[in-house]
Design a protein around this motif. Structure first.
Motif, PDB file in Angstrom:
ATOM      1  N   GLY A   1       0.791  -1.228   0.000  1.00  0.00           N
ATOM      2  CA  GLY A   1       0.000   0.000   0.000  1.00  0.00           C
ATOM      3  C   GLY A   1       0.819   1.273   0.000  1.00  0.00           C
ATOM      4  N   ILE A   2       1.732   1.410   0.953  1.00  0.00           N
ATOM      5  CA  ILE A   2       2.463   2.681   1.059  1.00  0.00           C
ATOM      6  C   ILE A   2       3.468   2.823  -0.077  1.00  0.00           C
ATOM      7  CG2 ILE A   2       4.379   1.974   2.552  1.00  0.00           C
ATOM      8  CD1 ILE A   2       2.318   5.161   2.987  1.00  0.00           C
TER       9      ILE A   2
ATOM     10  N   ASP B   1       9.086  -8.015  -3.902  1.00  0.00           N
ATOM     11  CA  ASP B   1       8.048  -8.317  -2.909  1.00  0.00           C
ATOM     12  C   ASP B   1       7.938  -9.837  -2.844  1.00  0.00           C
ATOM     13  OD1 ASP B   1       5.422  -6.492  -1.698  1.00  0.00           O
ATOM     14  OD2 ASP B   1       5.276  -8.694  -1.665  1.00  0.00           O
TER      15      ASP B   1
ATOM     16  N   THR C   1       8.410  -2.627   3.621  1.00  0.00           N
ATOM     17  CA  THR C   1       7.927  -3.927   4.110  1.00  0.00           C
ATOM     18  C   THR C   1       7.283  -3.743   5.489  1.00  0.00           C
ATOM     19  OG1 THR C   1       9.955  -4.321   5.319  1.00  0.00           O
ATOM     20  CG2 THR C   1       9.910  -5.081   3.030  1.00  0.00           C
TER      21      THR C   1
ATOM     22  N   ASN D   1       7.345  -3.968   9.488  1.00  0.00           N
ATOM     23  CA  ASN D   1       8.460  -3.477  10.303  1.00  0.00           C
ATOM     24  C   ASN D   1       9.550  -4.522  10.554  1.00  0.00           C
ATOM     25  OD1 ASN D   1       6.751  -1.323  10.408  1.00  0.00           O
ATOM     26  ND2 ASN D   1       6.159  -1.577  12.557  1.00  0.00           N
TER      27      ASN D   1
ATOM     28  N   HIS E   1      12.367  -4.305   8.043  1.00  0.00           N
ATOM     29  CA  HIS E   1      13.033  -3.030   7.722  1.00  0.00           C
ATOM     30  C   HIS E   1      14.554  -3.152   7.851  1.00  0.00           C
ATOM     31  CE1 HIS E   1       9.459  -0.023   8.520  1.00  0.00           C
ATOM     32  NE2 HIS E   1       9.151  -0.948   7.642  1.00  0.00           N
TER      33      HIS E   1
ATOM     34  N   GLU F   1      10.650   3.211   5.419  1.00  0.00           N
ATOM     35  CA  GLU F   1       9.403   3.632   6.061  1.00  0.00           C
ATOM     36  C   GLU F   1       9.548   3.613   7.578  1.00  0.00           C
ATOM     37  OE1 GLU F   1       6.831   5.164   6.044  1.00  0.00           O
ATOM     38  OE2 GLU F   1       6.664   5.576   3.932  1.00  0.00           O
ATOM     39  N   LYS F   2       8.663   4.367   8.230  1.00  0.00           N
ATOM     40  CA  LYS F   2       8.658   4.376   9.686  1.00  0.00           C
ATOM     41  C   LYS F   2       7.898   3.165  10.193  1.00  0.00           C
ATOM     42  CE  LYS F   2       4.941   4.525  10.611  1.00  0.00           C
ATOM     43  NZ  LYS F   2       3.742   3.762  10.226  1.00  0.00           N
TER      44      LYS F   2
ATOM     45  N   HIS G   1       7.008  11.551   7.318  1.00  0.00           N
ATOM     46  CA  HIS G   1       6.651  12.529   6.288  1.00  0.00           C
ATOM     47  C   HIS G   1       5.973  13.786   6.840  1.00  0.00           C
ATOM     48  CE1 HIS G   1       2.934  10.211   6.700  1.00  0.00           C
ATOM     49  NE2 HIS G   1       2.318  11.316   6.329  1.00  0.00           N
TER      50      HIS G   1
ATOM     51  N   HIS H   1       5.095   8.885  14.455  1.00  0.00           N
ATOM     52  CA  HIS H   1       5.023  10.064  13.571  1.00  0.00           C
ATOM     53  C   HIS H   1       5.013  11.347  14.400  1.00  0.00           C
ATOM     54  CE1 HIS H   1       4.578   8.757   9.481  1.00  0.00           C
ATOM     55  NE2 HIS H   1       3.511   8.024   9.700  1.00  0.00           N
TER      56      HIS H   1
ATOM     57  N   TYR I   1       3.967  13.527   1.516  1.00  0.00           N
ATOM     58  CA  TYR I   1       4.678  12.368   0.939  1.00  0.00           C
ATOM     59  C   TYR I   1       5.467  12.797  -0.305  1.00  0.00           C
ATOM     60  CZ  TYR I   1       1.785   9.100   3.696  1.00  0.00           C
ATOM     61  OH  TYR I   1       1.180   8.399   4.702  1.00  0.00           O
TER      62      TYR I   1
HETATM   63  N1  LIG Z   1       4.463   6.863   6.444  1.00  0.00           N
HETATM   64  C1  LIG Z   1       3.228   6.448   6.575  1.00  0.00           C
HETATM   65  O1  LIG Z   1       2.298   7.238   6.775  1.00  0.00           O
HETATM   66  C2  LIG Z   1       2.920   4.985   6.453  1.00  0.00           C
HETATM   67  C3  LIG Z   1       1.623   4.569   6.141  1.00  0.00           C
HETATM   68  C4  LIG Z   1       1.369   3.208   6.021  1.00  0.00           C
HETATM   69  C5  LIG Z   1       2.410   2.287   6.234  1.00  0.00           C
HETATM   70  N2  LIG Z   1       3.651   2.726   6.558  1.00  0.00           N
HETATM   71  C6  LIG Z   1       4.750   1.771   6.811  1.00  0.00           C
HETATM   72  O2  LIG Z   1       5.044   1.103   5.582  1.00  0.00           O
HETATM   73  C7  LIG Z   1       5.332  -0.269   5.824  1.00  0.00           C
HETATM   74  C8  LIG Z   1       4.418  -1.129   4.959  1.00  0.00           C
HETATM   75  O3  LIG Z   1       3.073  -0.811   5.210  1.00  0.00           O
HETATM   76  P1  LIG Z   1       1.925  -1.023   4.097  1.00  0.00           P
HETATM   77  O4  LIG Z   1       0.710  -0.329   4.573  1.00  0.00           O
HETATM   78  O5  LIG Z   1       2.442  -0.707   2.760  1.00  0.00           O
HETATM   79  O6  LIG Z   1       1.703  -2.600   4.248  1.00  0.00           O
HETATM   80  P2  LIG Z   1       1.294  -3.629   3.110  1.00  0.00           P
HETATM   81  O7  LIG Z   1       0.958  -4.896   3.819  1.00  0.00           O
HETATM   82  O8  LIG Z   1       0.282  -3.015   2.204  1.00  0.00           O
HETATM   83  O9  LIG Z   1       2.633  -3.828   2.251  1.00  0.00           O
HETATM   84  C9  LIG Z   1       3.777  -4.497   2.726  1.00  0.00           C
HETATM   85  C10 LIG Z   1       4.353  -5.314   1.570  1.00  0.00           C
HETATM   86  O10 LIG Z   1       5.604  -5.868   1.970  1.00  0.00           O
HETATM   87  C11 LIG Z   1       5.689  -7.170   1.397  1.00  0.00           C
HETATM   88  N3  LIG Z   1       6.694  -7.943   2.125  1.00  0.00           N
HETATM   89  C12 LIG Z   1       6.567  -8.608   3.305  1.00  0.00           C
HETATM   90  N4  LIG Z   1       7.740  -9.172   3.642  1.00  0.00           N
HETATM   91  C13 LIG Z   1       8.624  -8.852   2.662  1.00  0.00           C
HETATM   92  C14 LIG Z   1       9.999  -9.125   2.444  1.00  0.00           C
HETATM   93  N5  LIG Z   1      10.706  -9.848   3.329  1.00  0.00           N
HETATM   94  N6  LIG Z   1      10.585  -8.653   1.321  1.00  0.00           N
HETATM   95  C15 LIG Z   1       9.879  -7.945   0.419  1.00  0.00           C
HETATM   96  N7  LIG Z   1       8.567  -7.633   0.577  1.00  0.00           N
HETATM   97  C16 LIG Z   1       7.967  -8.075   1.692  1.00  0.00           C
HETATM   98  C17 LIG Z   1       4.273  -7.716   1.517  1.00  0.00           C
HETATM   99  O11 LIG Z   1       4.060  -8.811   0.633  1.00  0.00           O
HETATM  100  C18 LIG Z   1       3.450  -6.481   1.166  1.00  0.00           C
HETATM  101  O12 LIG Z   1       3.160  -6.412  -0.220  1.00  0.00           O
HETATM  102  C19 LIG Z   1       5.186  -0.483   7.341  1.00  0.00           C
HETATM  103  O13 LIG Z   1       6.454  -0.407   7.940  1.00  0.00           O
HETATM  104  C20 LIG Z   1       4.344   0.694   7.803  1.00  0.00           C
HETATM  105  O14 LIG Z   1       4.647   1.105   9.119  1.00  0.00           O
HETATM  106  C21 LIG Z   1       3.932   4.050   6.650  1.00  0.00           C
END
Ligand SMILES: NC(=O)c1ccc[n+]([C@@H]2O[C@H](COP(=O)([O-])OP(=O)(O)OC[C@H]3O[C@@H](n4cnc5c(N)ncnc54)[C@H](O)[C@@H]3O)[C@@H](O)[C@H]2O)c1
Length: 348
Positions: free
Chosen positions: A14-15, A38, A76, A78, A81, A98-99, A127, A185, A302
């Protein structure tokens, strides 16, 4: 114009798609997203379809070995990371992770060491720093308008906002709940305004009273309340070596009036401030006075963050976070959880 930076993405969820890839695409002269890694083939397919990214990998180490990348976004869960960021730094890439920085301070320290050894940048996705409101406050604070900031409040509260997607309710993969997810954040923002003083003592308390029940979902969809293993509310008091203190509240779900509340309030000797709504509060010339902007540009934080990261990769100064700040945030998070577990105050 220098050559375009070759960007790789680790974790294409997603992010990554909504905030990272979409925004790299808005700087076509500066960067090109050339590859995504991924573990989920369906996610890779989505990235190919949505963005036309040709090179996709199920193992990020293959991507790092083959794609000659200049920079990587780590998006990914947390738990991954630290491993992904360290591998990318060792492969000679600048990293926007990412955080939160990681699962704990020990990992954040390893990441900082890897950044130091590689000589590459390691920035964290805080961000909110890039919003027009945060930059305005920072200018006022730097100009001394608040004097010495001796206390404040950090709020990252949702009335009902448990994410129903991803792994946000899984302690094993995320390290915790609202504190490590959204609390960080506002904690970063408060510390950024205060000049990142060193934390000294922490008392924390966490609760899991609502997240493990089938209560009313909202924008986050239905979460997995049967396997809800993180806190739903975290409360803390943090003291710093400069005498300052911060009170912190973070929730995914809690019975309150507002739907959500993301705010930093600071109290200083010459004035106070609030991030949202943005304002500065002073006592001047015999009058209690509020300062609010008549106009602030609309900034997509962002988009601004990705732009700043690309500029930083080119050696320009930016307000991005540092690996050392990441360690401090993570030390505070660790101390809040440790205090909550032990029922005792913790010295950081
Ligand atoms: N800055 C922000 O406002 C914000 C918002 C949402 C999420 N985030 C952070 O972003 C990160 C991901 O969140 P998201 O919402 O995108 O989650 P998400 O579940 O939508 O996406 C995570 C992706 O990582 C993949 N993944 C898992 N293990 C992996 C690995 N070992 N190697 C490669 N890919 C792998 C998963 O298959 C998935 O597609 C988290 O750390 C979250 O804290 C930050």
């Amino acid at each position: 114009m220098d050559k375009k930076l070759r960007i790789g993405i680790i974790g294409g969820g997603g992010i990554a798609r909504g905030a990272h890839i979409a925004n790299y695409f808005k700087y076509p002269d500066k960067a090109e997203v050339v590859a995504v890694a991924d573990v989920n083939e369906d996610v890779l397919q989505l990235n190919r379809q949505e963005f036309g990214i040709e090179h996709t990998f199920t193992h990020y180490r293959d991507m790092l070995a083959k794609m000659e990348l200049d920079a990587v976004s780590v998006c990914t869960p947390n738990k991954f990371h630290a491993g992904a960021a360290i591998a990318a730094l060792e492969a000679g890439c600048n990293v926007l992770c990412e955080k939160p920085p990681a699962m704990n301070a020990a990992e954040a320290r390893e990441m900082a060491n890897a950044a130091r050894k590689s000589g590459k940048l390691l920035h964290y996705g805080f961000h909110f720093r890039f919003s027009a409101e945060a930059q305005m406050l920072r200018r006022y604070i730097d100009a001394g308008e608040l004097g010495h900031v001796y206390s404040g409040k950090i709020k990252a509260l949702r009335r009902s906002g448990i994410p129903g997607w991803g792994v946000f309710t899984n302690k094993e993969l995320q390290g915790g709940g609202p504190l490590i997810d959204i609390g960080v954040h506002m904690l970063d923002l408060g510390l950024y305004f205060m000049g990142y003083p060193k934390p000294v003592h922490v008392i924390g308390k966490t609760y899991r009273e609502l997240g493990n029940r089938p209560l009313t979902p909202t924008w986050g969809g239905q979460w997995d309340y049967e396997n809800y293993s993180v806190e739903d509310l975290a409360m803390a008091m943090i003291t710093f070596d400069n005498g300052a203190s911060l009170h912190l509240e973070a929730s995914f779900i809690v019975h309150m009036k507002e739907n959500d509340r993301m705010n930093v309030q600071l109290y200083g000797t010459e004035g106070g401030c609030s991030f949202s709504p943005v304002g500065i509060y002073k006592d001047r010339h015999g009058t209690l006075i509020d300062i609010a902007p008549a106009y602030l540009p609309k900034v997509d934080a962002y988009h601004a963050e990705i732009g700043a990261f690309l500029n930083a990769c080119r050696g320009e100064p930016t307000p991005l976070s540092t690996p050392e700040e990441g360690i401090l945030v993570q030390q505070i998070v660790d101390a809040i959880y440790a205090s909550a577990d032990s029922g005792k105050p913790v010295t950081v």
